[in-house]
Design a protein around this motif. Structure first.
Motif, PDB file in Angstrom:
ATOM      1  N   PRO A   6      -9.608 -15.336   3.812  1.00 22.24           N
ATOM      2  CA  PRO A   6     -10.513 -16.488   3.872  1.00 22.24           C
ATOM      3  C   PRO A   6     -11.672 -16.232   4.841  1.00 22.24           C
ATOM      4  O   PRO A   6     -11.526 -15.511   5.830  1.00 22.24           O
ATOM      5  N   VAL A   7     -12.811 -16.836   4.563  1.00 20.14           N
ATOM      6  CA  VAL A   7     -14.022 -16.605   5.344  1.00 20.14           C
ATOM      7  C   VAL A   7     -13.814 -16.930   6.820  1.00 20.14           C
ATOM      8  O   VAL A   7     -14.263 -16.208   7.696  1.00 20.14           O
ATOM      9  N   GLY A   8     -13.134 -18.002   7.124  1.00 19.04           N
ATOM     10  CA  GLY A   8     -12.960 -18.420   8.517  1.00 19.04           C
ATOM     11  C   GLY A   8     -11.865 -17.679   9.268  1.00 19.04           C
ATOM     12  O   GLY A   8     -11.723 -17.828  10.478  1.00 19.04           O
ATOM     13  N   GLU A   9     -11.080 -16.881   8.576  1.00 14.75           N
ATOM     14  CA  GLU A   9      -9.969 -16.173   9.231  1.00 14.75           C
ATOM     15  C   GLU A   9     -10.511 -15.011  10.050  1.00 14.75           C
ATOM     16  O   GLU A   9     -11.318 -14.220   9.577  1.00 14.75           O
ATOM     17  N   PRO A  10     -10.048 -14.875  11.297  1.00 11.68           N
ATOM     18  CA  PRO A  10     -10.536 -13.756  12.114  1.00 11.68           C
ATOM     19  C   PRO A  10     -10.050 -12.421  11.556  1.00 11.68           C
ATOM     20  O   PRO A  10      -8.998 -12.345  10.922  1.00 11.68           O
ATOM     21  N   PHE A  11     -10.830 -11.391  11.828  1.00 10.75           N
ATOM     22  CA  PHE A  11     -10.467 -10.054  11.353  1.00 10.75           C
ATOM     23  C   PHE A  11      -9.166  -9.599  12.004  1.00 10.75           C
ATOM     24  O   PHE A  11      -8.292  -9.041  11.359  1.00 10.75           O
ATOM     25  N   LEU A  12      -9.053  -9.816  13.310  1.00 12.61           N
ATOM     26  CA  LEU A  12      -7.822  -9.504  14.028  1.00 12.61           C
ATOM     27  C   LEU A  12      -7.068 -10.806  14.263  1.00 12.61           C
ATOM     28  O   LEU A  12      -7.396 -11.587  15.148  1.00 12.61           O
ATOM     29  N   THR A  13      -6.051 -11.030  13.470  1.00 11.57           N
ATOM     30  CA  THR A  13      -5.247 -12.240  13.576  1.00 11.57           C
ATOM     31  C   THR A  13      -4.274 -12.128  14.739  1.00 11.57           C
ATOM     32  O   THR A  13      -4.099 -11.056  15.326  1.00 11.57           O
ATOM     33  N   ARG A  14      -3.625 -13.226  15.038  1.00 12.31           N
ATOM     34  CA  ARG A  14      -2.622 -13.236  16.106  1.00 12.31           C
ATOM     35  C   ARG A  14      -1.528 -12.202  15.828  1.00 12.31           C
ATOM     36  O   ARG A  14      -1.096 -11.482  16.716  1.00 12.31           O
ATOM     37  N   GLY A  15      -1.117 -12.094  14.565  1.00 12.20           N
ATOM     38  CA  GLY A  15      -0.094 -11.115  14.200  1.00 12.20           C
ATOM     39  C   GLY A  15      -0.557  -9.682  14.427  1.00 12.20           C
ATOM     40  O   GLY A  15       0.216  -8.838  14.884  1.00 12.20           O
ATOM     41  N   LEU A  16      -1.826  -9.399  14.102  1.00 11.87           N
ATOM     42  CA  LEU A  16      -2.352  -8.052  14.339  1.00 11.87           C
ATOM     43  C   LEU A  16      -2.457  -7.752  15.826  1.00 11.87           C
ATOM     44  O   LEU A  16      -2.169  -6.630  16.261  1.00 11.87           O
ATOM     45  N   TRP A  17      -2.862  -8.745  16.618  1.00 12.39           N
ATOM     46  CA  TRP A  17      -2.905  -8.533  18.071  1.00 12.39           C
ATOM     47  C   TRP A  17      -1.501  -8.234  18.603  1.00 12.39           C
ATOM     48  O   TRP A  17      -1.331  -7.396  19.484  1.00 12.39           O
ATOM     49  N   ALA A  18      -0.501  -8.913  18.067  1.00 10.57           N
ATOM     50  CA  ALA A  18       0.880  -8.659  18.486  1.00 10.57           C
ATOM     51  C   ALA A  18       1.294  -7.231  18.128  1.00 10.57           C
ATOM     52  O   ALA A  18       1.952  -6.543  18.932  1.00 10.57           O
ATOM     53  N   ARG A  19       0.913  -6.776  16.937  1.00 12.82           N
ATOM     54  CA  ARG A  19       1.231  -5.392  16.542  1.00 12.82           C
ATOM     55  C   ARG A  19       0.519  -4.396  17.439  1.00 12.82           C
ATOM     56  O   ARG A  19       1.103  -3.384  17.844  1.00 12.82           O
ATOM     57  N   ILE A  20      -0.745  -4.658  17.756  1.00  2.42           N
ATOM     58  CA  ILE A  20      -1.497  -3.763  18.637  1.00  2.42           C
ATOM     59  C   ILE A  20      -0.814  -3.687  20.000  1.00  2.42           C
ATOM     60  O   ILE A  20      -0.632  -2.595  20.557  1.00  2.42           O
ATOM     61  N   ALA A  21      -0.421  -4.837  20.538  1.00  6.84           N
ATOM     62  CA  ALA A  21       0.269  -4.850  21.833  1.00  6.84           C
ATOM     63  C   ALA A  21       1.599  -4.109  21.744  1.00  6.84           C
ATOM     64  O   ALA A  21       1.965  -3.350  22.654  1.00  6.84           O
ATOM     65  N   GLY A  22       2.317  -4.310  20.647  1.00  5.75           N
ATOM     66  CA  GLY A  22       3.592  -3.612  20.464  1.00  5.75           C
ATOM     67  C   GLY A  22       3.411  -2.106  20.413  1.00  5.75           C
ATOM     68  O   GLY A  22       4.166  -1.353  21.038  1.00  5.75           O
ATOM     69  N   TYR A  23       2.394  -1.657  19.682  1.00  8.59           N
ATOM     70  CA  TYR A  23       2.137  -0.227  19.612  1.00  8.59           C
ATOM     71  C   TYR A  23       1.699   0.317  20.966  1.00  8.59           C
ATOM     72  O   TYR A  23       2.056   1.434  21.339  1.00  8.59           O
ATOM     73  N   ALA A  24       0.949  -0.459  21.720  1.00  9.88           N
ATOM     74  CA  ALA A  24       0.538  -0.027  23.058  1.00  9.88           C
ATOM     75  C   ALA A  24       1.754   0.179  23.951  1.00  9.88           C
ATOM     76  O   ALA A  24       1.832   1.166  24.690  1.00  9.88           O
ATOM     77  N   VAL A  25       2.699  -0.727  23.861  1.00  8.55           N
ATOM     78  CA  VAL A  25       3.932  -0.590  24.646  1.00  8.55           C
ATOM     79  C   VAL A  25       4.720   0.639  24.192  1.00  8.55           C
ATOM     80  O   VAL A  25       5.241   1.394  25.017  1.00  8.55           O
ATOM     81  N   MET A  26       4.767   0.864  22.860  1.00  9.05           N
ATOM     82  CA  MET A  26       5.490   2.026  22.337  1.00  9.05           C
ATOM     83  C   MET A  26       4.866   3.348  22.781  1.00  9.05           C
ATOM     84  O   MET A  26       5.548   4.364  22.827  1.00  9.05           O
ATOM     85  N   LEU A  27       3.586   3.353  23.079  1.00  4.73           N
ATOM     86  CA  LEU A  27       2.929   4.559  23.583  1.00  4.73           C
ATOM     87  C   LEU A  27       3.051   4.670  25.097  1.00  4.73           C
ATOM     88  O   LEU A  27       3.193   5.767  25.636  1.00  4.73           O
ATOM     89  N   THR A  28       3.008   3.544  25.779  1.00  5.40           N
ATOM     90  CA  THR A  28       2.998   3.544  27.240  1.00  5.40           C
ATOM     91  C   THR A  28       4.356   3.901  27.832  1.00  5.40           C
ATOM     92  O   THR A  28       4.433   4.699  28.782  1.00  5.40           O
ATOM     93  N   ILE A  29       5.412   3.334  27.311  1.00  3.62           N
ATOM     94  CA  ILE A  29       6.740   3.556  27.884  1.00  3.62           C
ATOM     95  C   ILE A  29       7.125   5.040  27.908  1.00  3.62           C
ATOM     96  O   ILE A  29       7.545   5.552  28.947  1.00  3.62           O
ATOM     97  N   PRO A  30       6.991   5.786  26.802  1.00  5.30           N
ATOM     98  CA  PRO A  30       7.341   7.211  26.875  1.00  5.30           C
ATOM     99  C   PRO A  30       6.466   8.000  27.857  1.00  5.30           C
ATOM    100  O   PRO A  30       6.962   8.902  28.538  1.00  5.30           O
ATOM    101  N   VAL A  31       5.182   7.655  27.954  1.00  2.00           N
ATOM    102  CA  VAL A  31       4.306   8.373  28.887  1.00  2.00           C
ATOM    103  C   VAL A  31       4.790   8.161  30.318  1.00  2.00           C
ATOM    104  O   VAL A  31       4.953   9.130  31.088  1.00  2.00           O
TER     105      VAL A  31
END
Length: 151
Positions: A6-31
């Protein structure tokens, strides 16, 4: 195959931000874990531990590329693994990382150090961790979606 968002829907939704944060944690913890192991049990000096953590981060990001396939896509037969440009880019990145560690002038400029076999084993384990964690997360998400759909 999917309708446009939909036109008004943001490109990065709340769910996508959650996935980005999750992936960041998955990269940070092993480092951070590999950095701690390098300094602690392996007894490496600070420059060796930094080299280990640099390589874990860089190689972990490269391995993590395969977590970017569509949810439910097969591990080896998906839009990411079928793309030859992805494989070429991965090979180029691995070559550049090897040069950063093994070529003395680059090693001096970048502050990296040569690593022993134990350190390389730690790099290998830490580098595949984001991929393994990502695949596990995908399995949990898939099971959660199935449970919502059936229940």
């Amino acid at each position: 195959t999917r309708p446009p968002r939909p036109v008004g829907e943001p490109f990065l939704t709340r769910g996508l931000w959650a996935r980005i944060a999750g992936y960041a944690v998955m990269l940070t913890i092993p480092v951070l874990a590999c950095f701690a192991v390098a300094l602690g049990p392996l007894g490496l000096d600070a420059s060796e531990a930094v080299t280990v953590s640099f390589l874990v981060l860089a190689l972990g990001q490269l391995a993590h590329v395969f977590n970017m396939a569509a949810p439910g896509a097969p591990l080896l037969r998906n839009e990411v693994s079928r793309n030859g440009w992805v494989w070429g880019a991965l090979a180029l990145c691995v070559l550049l990382l090897a040069l950063a560690v093994f070529v003395p002038p680059l090693r001096r400029v970048l502050g990296t150090t040569l690593l022993d076999a134990r350190s390389w084993a730690l790099v290998a384990a830490g580098s595949v961790a984001p991929f393994v964690l990502g695949r596990a997360w995908a399995l949990v998400e898939r099971a959660r979606r199935r449970a919502r759909a059936s229940g």
